[in-house]
Design an enzyme around this catalytic site. Structure first.
Site, PDB file in Angstrom:
ATOM      1  N   CYS A 301       0.827  -1.213   0.000  1.00 17.17           N
ATOM      2  CA  CYS A 301       0.000   0.000   0.000  1.00 17.17           C
ATOM      3  C   CYS A 301       0.857   1.257   0.000  1.00 17.17           C
ATOM      4  CB  CYS A 301      -0.943  -0.008   1.200  1.00 17.17           C
ATOM      5  SG  CYS A 301      -0.113  -0.202   2.786  1.00 17.17           S
ATOM      6  N   GLU A 398      -4.673   1.933  -7.371  1.00 14.82           N
ATOM      7  CA  GLU A 398      -3.445   1.270  -6.931  1.00 14.82           C
ATOM      8  C   GLU A 398      -3.045   0.226  -7.963  1.00 14.82           C
ATOM      9  OE1 GLU A 398      -2.433   0.576  -2.498  1.00 14.82           O
ATOM     10  OE2 GLU A 398      -4.575   0.172  -2.670  1.00 14.82           O
TER      11      GLU A 398
END
Length: 495
Positions: A301, A398
């Site tokens: 992340c 992402e």
């Protein structure tokens, strides 16, 4: 680029996988799921099933909450020094077993063994840090401003905690929650990702050996996490939910927790900008980017997702960086020569393919990689893209893979605006020789964590967490992490 395969015959168990998948760990005992279901664990390098774990049901969830409740008072009343010693022993055992744990992580997750070794060291450190914090939790005492009474503030364990962890760091994401919860005096139920459950069960056995009492840590895997988690959150004895994962799932869990006003800590998605100014040391910035982008093959992340390079050095930077990325060895994580392992699932590869295809359709060029490897396994090559349109899907999603999109920028104001043009705000990276500029930009970039002239931002001694849609609360840090698992109780008194 060579992808080597390794044998994964179901009867061949060189890692002792069967010992890590013998049952749910509830109340200090290993037990089958109530429905006797199993979940296969897949080796991302070969797509072969290497083990299976129990598939917990609603009945198992109820038993886990009961076990955590039964152990709660005893653990809460355990002296902080004793809790500290147990946590310290967890750290020591993790260090002693580090190679076994690293190879297990690499096998079920696919990450390169060097990354897995780094994860184990990082994960163990949460036990050492929180062993020290366990004996430092103190209250407050003072006089009310009006002088009518004294103010006493006591910090108490919040209660039973449900912890949900992702597959990308199966050891570290668990210990980052378990260690502070135990230090605070809470009991926990861990629901690890079904893709990488073996590490969680291996660590459960380690906690027991370290002296963690039965019921203090419970571990259960399930293929139906929604109903199972919802069932636990409806029990009034459950007081805390700590989740690491996608923002979409986090929103769903927050809504579920709101029904019973349960305290939540959320470490959610990221879309980290990596900003390189003209005056930066190019070689140092590339070294930092190799860490920020390629740690865990980009499945993090905190991974650099949008790489902004000022126009004066953009082309030279792109050329040098591409050479580094193209030279990385791709292969099974457990192979010693591997520098970039497979992605976690076929679905993850398909998402990367979609994002790259979209970027190229909008004018981007691949300087290396850009095409799925044909061999068996969930492999995708290290990829560098230039001339990427800010309107591309990868600019707002992402990537979670080894793809590095480069964006050219001209001015400081322009890159700050671009960096902040996202709903996320977890991490950001800045490279410049001008420390004044670095601090100025860091203060304006909307992120919970900033790495200035560094490619690694995470540290157990620093508060980890984001702003905006990247989450709520902090993990780790001086008092921050343990505070998430405690409640302040105010007592007014006069004497």
């Amino acid at each position: 680029m060579n992808v080597n395969q390794h044998s994964s015959h179901p009867d061949h168990d060189p890692f002792g996988l069967n010992s890590f998948s013998r049952g749910l760990y509830i109340g200090g005992a290993w037990r089958p799921a109530a429905g006797e279901g199993r979940i296969d664990v897949i080796d991302p390098s070969t797509e072969a099933a290497i083990a299976s774990v129990p598939d917990a049901t609603l009945a198992d969830a109820a038993v886990a909450v009961e076990a955590a409740a039964g152990a709660a008072e005893g653990w809460r009343e355990t002296p902080p020094r004793k809790r500290s010693e147990i946590l310290r022993r967890c750290f020591e055992l993790m260090v002693e077993r580090s190679e076994t744990l690293a190879r297990l992580i690499s096998l079920e997750n696919g990450k390169a063994l060097r990354d897995a070794r780094g994860e184990v060291a990082y994960a163990a450190e949460f036990f050492r840090w929180n062993a020290e914090e366990a004996v430092r939790s103190s209250g407050e005492f003072g006089t009310a401003p009006a002088g009518g009474n004294r103010i006493v503030v006591d910090y108490q364990p919040i209660g039973i905690c449900v912890l949900i962890t992702p597959w990308n760091f199966p050891a570290a994401m668990a210990t980052r929650k378990i260690a502070p919860a135990l230090a605070a005096g809470c009991t926990v139920i861990l629901k690890p990702a079904s893709e990488t459950p073996l590490t969680a069960y291996a660590l459960a056995a380690l906690y027991e050996e370290a002296g963690v009492p039965p019921g203090v840590v419970n571990v259960m895997t399930t293929s139906t996490p929604g109903p199972v988690i919802a069932a636990m959150l409806t029990d009034p004895r459950v007081r805390k939910l700590s989740f690491t994962g996608s923002t979409g799932v986090g929103r769903t869990l927050l809504a579920e927790a709101a029904k019973n006003v349960i305290s939540c800590s959320m470490e959610l998605g990221g879309n980290a900008p990596f900003i390189v100014f003209d005056d930066a040391d190019i070689d140092a910035a590339i070294e930092g980017l190799m860490v920020a982008k390629m740690r865990n093959a980009g499945e993090a992340c905190t991974a650099a997702n949008r790489i902004y390079v000022q126009s004066g050095i953009h082309d030279a930077f792109a050329e040098k960086f591409t050479r580094r990325m193209a030279a990385l060895r791709v292969g099974p994580g457990v192979d010693l020569d591997t520098e970039c392992g497979p992605m976690i699932t076929r679905k993850a590869v398909e998402k990367i393919e979609r994002l790259v295809a979209d970027a190229i359709s909008r004018g981007a060029r691949a300087l290396c990689g850009g095409r799925t490897l044909a061999e068996r396994g969930f492999f995708y090559p290290p990829t560098v893209l230039v001339d990427v349109s800010p309107a591309s899907d990868m600019g707002c999603e992402e990537i979670f893979g080894p793809v590095a999109p480069l964006y050219r920028f001209e001015s400081e104001a322009e890159v700050i605006a671009a960096a902040n043009d996202t709903e996320y705000g977890l991490a950001a990276y800045i490279y410049t020789r001008d420390i004044g500029r670095g601090m100025r930009v860091a203060s304006k970039v909307e992120a919970g964590m900033i790495a200035l002239n560094r490619g690694l931002v995470s540290d157990p001694a620093a508060p980890f967490g984001g702003v905006k849609q990247s989450g709520l609360g902090r993990e780790g840090g001086q008092h921050h992490g343990i505070a998430e698992f405690m409640e302040a109780k105010y007592i007014a008194t006069s004497f």
